[in-house]
Design a protein around this motif. Structure first.
Motif, PDB file in Angstrom:
ATOM      1  N   LYS A 399       0.837  -1.199   0.000  1.00  0.00           N
ATOM      2  CA  LYS A 399       0.000   0.000   0.000  1.00  0.00           C
ATOM      3  C   LYS A 399       0.875   1.253   0.000  1.00  0.00           C
ATOM      4  CE  LYS A 399      -3.724  -2.246   2.614  1.00  0.00           C
ATOM      5  NZ  LYS A 399      -4.543  -2.194   3.859  1.00  0.00           N
ATOM      6  N   GLN A 566      -5.372  16.987  -6.529  1.00  0.00           N
ATOM      7  CA  GLN A 566      -6.371  16.335  -5.684  1.00  0.00           C
ATOM      8  C   GLN A 566      -7.780  16.826  -6.019  1.00  0.00           C
ATOM      9  OE1 GLN A 566      -5.859  13.811  -3.093  1.00  0.00           O
ATOM     10  NE2 GLN A 566      -4.147  13.745  -4.527  1.00  0.00           N
ATOM     11  N   ALA A 569      -8.765  14.961  -9.290  1.00  0.00           N
ATOM     12  CA  ALA A 569      -8.523  13.516  -9.349  1.00  0.00           C
ATOM     13  C   ALA A 569      -9.834  12.732  -9.222  1.00  0.00           C
ATOM     14  CB  ALA A 569      -7.557  13.099  -8.241  1.00  0.00           C
ATOM     15  N   LYS A 570      -9.916  11.616  -9.946  1.00  0.00           N
ATOM     16  CA  LYS A 570     -11.093  10.749  -9.831  1.00  0.00           C
ATOM     17  C   LYS A 570     -11.116  10.037  -8.485  1.00  0.00           C
ATOM     18  CE  LYS A 570     -11.571   9.848 -14.796  1.00  0.00           C
ATOM     19  NZ  LYS A 570     -11.594   8.791 -15.854  1.00  0.00           N
ATOM     20  N   ASP A 571      -9.920   9.656  -8.008  1.00  0.00           N
ATOM     21  CA  ASP A 571      -9.808   8.969  -6.721  1.00  0.00           C
ATOM     22  C   ASP A 571      -8.816   9.731  -5.838  1.00  0.00           C
ATOM     23  OD1 ASP A 571     -11.512   6.765  -7.411  1.00  0.00           O
ATOM     24  OD2 ASP A 571      -9.875   5.997  -8.659  1.00  0.00           O
ATOM     25  N   PRO A 572      -9.234  10.830  -5.236  1.00  0.00           N
ATOM     26  CA  PRO A 572      -8.319  11.595  -4.380  1.00  0.00           C
ATOM     27  C   PRO A 572      -7.948  10.801  -3.129  1.00  0.00           C
ATOM     28  CG  PRO A 572     -10.556  12.418  -4.168  1.00  0.00           C
ATOM     29  CD  PRO A 572     -10.588  11.410  -5.282  1.00  0.00           C
ATOM     30  N   GLU A 573      -6.876  11.241  -2.487  1.00  0.00           N
ATOM     31  CA  GLU A 573      -6.412  10.570  -1.282  1.00  0.00           C
ATOM     32  C   GLU A 573      -7.453  10.685  -0.173  1.00  0.00           C
ATOM     33  OE1 GLU A 573      -3.726   8.796  -0.859  1.00  0.00           O
ATOM     34  OE2 GLU A 573      -2.979   9.148  -2.895  1.00  0.00           O
ATOM     35  N   PRO A 574      -7.718   9.596   0.542  1.00  0.00           N
ATOM     36  CA  PRO A 574      -8.637   9.693   1.691  1.00  0.00           C
ATOM     37  C   PRO A 574      -8.009  10.532   2.794  1.00  0.00           C
ATOM     38  CG  PRO A 574      -7.613   7.515   1.582  1.00  0.00           C
ATOM     39  CD  PRO A 574      -7.220   8.218   0.331  1.00  0.00           C
TER      40      PRO A 574
END
Length: 709
Positions: A399, A566, A569-574
């Motif tokens: 990860k 960010q 982005a389609k999948d930004p950082e949680p």
């Protein structure tokens, strides 16, 4: 008589009686021994002495011509002499009766003294003050020179003295030494020695300089040469220690070679002698207190080692010992191990130790050291971070980790293993081991990074190499590749050759033949996996820089930032607590600035971004950086267009979160995406072809293999 002559030839290195010669042939039967005795000894009770000469063997009473065999046809004559000496027991034999093989441990200065010190039993061993000396041999060729400079700079960092000040170098004749001069003096050296001297009772010394100077003076006497060295003392850990850097040349300017026996035993023994003279041998009370501290330690201790040795055939161990003090220590330690789940009591005071006892305790010791390091680093920089929010990053989980760099340093100062502490978006502070090598310069300001784990795996190129070699008798070459795959290009095949060359340099067990082809073993893929595992062990992660700006600088930066990436982005950082909460606040401020600049608009609580927002921000910053470079270089800036680029590579510049290469022409320059391979071509002509995902570069005027994709 001929057989007797051959027997004599095998044992002709040194003069010996026949009884001694026969002692070296235990496989002979009694009858054969009697026959040889009659043939060689002559009159009963008279032991003849054989003398060996280079070309003849003379017996006192019966001269004969020595049968020499096929000298020079199969093996050199000197080789046969050495073989005869070895068969006759000429090599020194160890206590176990086996001949000691040559291993190079006695080559160099100090070999004799190393053997003497290593075999001594001073102060009954256990009463001697213990001193740990770690020694390392570092080659200075290539990147080794720059790494040595970085290592010396790091040793002089802040916070290493008793007062928390910057570490100061000293030498044999002065308290303040110039590190730059030391590096310049050793610029042409082949190698360098690095020693770490750590007395167990180093805290009792107010100053380690006198001890180190006396120790180095004694080392010079043992080695028979003056040494050029500098040292720095560190008091920033629980065990004060000194780092000593020694140039790899003797007083005549020749390469300094120190025998391995002296490095492994002599250095520590000499240091222990001096500490014993200063502090005296350890008292019974000191020995008992030191062992008592081991009872509750969460690491592998000397008591654990004795317990493992005391296990019976049934795998059980009892604390019973003829020494009552030793018995109490073992019983107490077994109780601690039982509470830790590493020992199980099986009645009558007997315990069964866990199979992985040593491995687990050593891992616990490393973890304890890491937590202590994190606590010391974060106590000053982030005092609000509680210890329960500490975490140790495990690359094997696969990860990635995104966060702000909090601290960076050496996890192992002796082996140059670096670490980084990252405040991640999950709200925890992670300890990340970076491994060995020559990483970038120390970070003096926070920045955002992504930690990508490196997982050992076989690449498709490796499978292709193995397949082509299997169909060509175990040989891989570019010609074989092109015949095997008609669609492959020369450049594509050369990429496979570079992979094999990287394995060869990394001891990946592949062989390059004189004609440029490669000998590939049938188990090539297994060897590749072994090579990858070794590479990952040396450097387990890859650090990707996301931003060189702090969060507060990114909110109003006139260019592309990590916050913008960010946003779109389609999948930004949680984003959770801690650093994640800081990022959420920064994102809100950044969106407000984008609305002010007309690059986004607000629809209620929803922010919409213009389709060309990222490109507009990138061009703004690129033009700003290009304008500064134009004034500095005196050249005009031309925006890069087309599918190719040519010119002289000047340097790299940072534009936002990306790096660009400055490519100069006669009267102008352009900026193109940078690749690490370009650093080998500073000041050289380069040519690049733009491809999807990057640029393929060629170095020099003539066409040749590309070095990057």
């Amino acid at each position: 008589m001929a057989s007797a002559r051959r027997f004599l030839w095998r044992h002709a290195q040194e003069s010996a009686s026949i009884s001694r010669l026969l002692a070296h042939e235990p496989s002979f039967s009694a009858a054969r021994r009697r026959d040889r005795l009659e043939a060689l000894e002559g009159p009963p009770g008279h032991a003849l002495i054989w003398r060996f000469h280079p070309r003849e063997c003379v017996m006192a009473e019966d001269d004969f011509e020595l049968w020499l065999g096929r000298i020079g046809k199969d093996r050199p004559f000197a080789h046969q002499l050495r073989k005869a000496a070895n068969l006759a027991g000429g090599a020194r034999r160890s206590s176990g009766g086996r001949a000691r093989r040559f291993d190079g441990s006695r080559i160099g200065r100090g070999a004799g003294m190393g053997r003497v010190l290593g075999s001594s039993d001073r102060f009954a061993g256990f009463r001697s003050r213990r001193v740990i000396v770690k020694a390392r041999f570092v080659k200075l060729a290539g990147k080794g020179a720059s790494a040595a400079v970085a290592h010396l700079r790091y040793l002089q960092r802040d916070g290493t003295t008793r007062e928390g000040e910057r570490g100061s170098l000293y030498a044999a004749d002065r308290d303040v030494a110039d590190g730059k001069e030391f590096v310049e003096r050793g610029a042409g050296d082949r190698h360098q020695f690095r020693f770490i001297v750590a007395p167990e009772d180093g805290a009792q010394y107010d100053d380690l300089k006198p001890l180190v100077r006396r120790w180095m003076k004694q080392v010079e006497q043992d080695l028979g040469t003056k040494l050029d060295w500098v040292a720095v003392d560190h008091f920033n850990t629980g065990h004060p220690h000194s780092h000593v850097l020694v140039r790899g040349v003797d007083d005549r300017g020749k390469d300094l070679i120190i025998a391995r026996e002296y490095i492994s035993r002599g250095l520590a023994e000499r240091a222990a002698e001096l500490v014993n003279l200063d502090l005296g041998p350890r008292t019974d009370r000191e020995i008992f207190e030191a062992r008592q501290r081991e009872i509750t330690q969460e690491r592998f201790t000397g008591i654990d080692r004795k317990l493992l040795l005391a296990q019976g055939e049934d795998g059980l161990v009892s604390p019973v010992h003829r020494d009552s003090v030793e018995q109490s220590l073992r019983a107490a330690r077994l109780g601690t191990l039982a509470r830790m789940g590493l020992a199980t009591q099986e009645g009558r005071g007997r315990y069964r130790l866990a199979d992985d006892l040593e491995e687990t305790l050593r891992a616990m010791g490393r973890r304890g050291d890491i937590i202590a390091t994190m606590h010391a680093q974060l106590e000053e920089r982030a005092p609000e971070v509680p210890p329960q929010d500490y975490a140790i990053y495990d690359p094997s989980e696969g990860k990635p980790l995104v966060g702000r760099v909090v601290a960076r340093g050496l996890a192992d100062e002796h082996n140059d293993r670096h670490y980084m502490i990252v405040a991640a978006t999950d709200g925890r502070s992670h300890y990340v081991e970076l491994g060995t090598g020559s990483p970038p310069e120390m970070i003096d300001h926070p920045r955002i990074v992504r930690v990508n784990p490196l997982v050992p795996a076989v690449r498709q190129a490796d499978r292709t190499i193995a397949e082509i070699a299997a169909t060509n008798g175990g040989i891989y070459s570019i010609d074989n590749h092109l015949r095997h795959d008609r669609s492959a290009t020369q450049r594509f095949a050369e990429a496979h050759v570079r992979r094999l060359e990287a394995m060869r340099r990394g001891r990946g067990e592949v062989e390059r033949l004189p004609d440029g082809s490669w000998k590939v073993a049938p188990d090539h893929l297994d060897r590749v996996l072994k090579f990858e595992r070794q590479a990952v062990a040396a450097r387990p992660v890859e650090i990707e820089t996301l931003s060189g700006l702090r969060l507060d600088q990114m909110t109003r930066h006139d260019g592309v930032t990590w916050l913008d990436e960010q946003n779109v982005a389609k999948d930004p950082e949680p984003l959770e607590r801690g650093f994640g909460a800081e990022v959420r606040r920064a994102l809100a401020l950044r969106r407000q600035w984008l609305v002010e600049q007309g690059l986004a608009w607000r629809d209620g609580d929803i922010i919409h971004f213009r389709s060309g927002m990222m490109n507009e921000l990138r061009q703004r910053e690129l033009r700003q950086v290009a304008g500064q470079l134009s004034k500095e270089l005196g050249l005009g800036y031309v925006e890069h267009q087309g599918s190719s680029v040519e010119g002289t590579y000047c340097r790299a510049v940072q534009v936002g979160s990306a790096k660009y290469a400055v490519i100069e022409k006669s009267r102008e320059f352009t900026l193109v995406p940078w690749r690490p391979v370009l650093e080998r071509a500073i000041g050289k002509e380069v040519a690049g072809v733009v491809r999807e995902g990057g640029i393929s570069w060629t170095i020099g005027r003539s066409r040749g293999p590309t070095i990057g994709m």
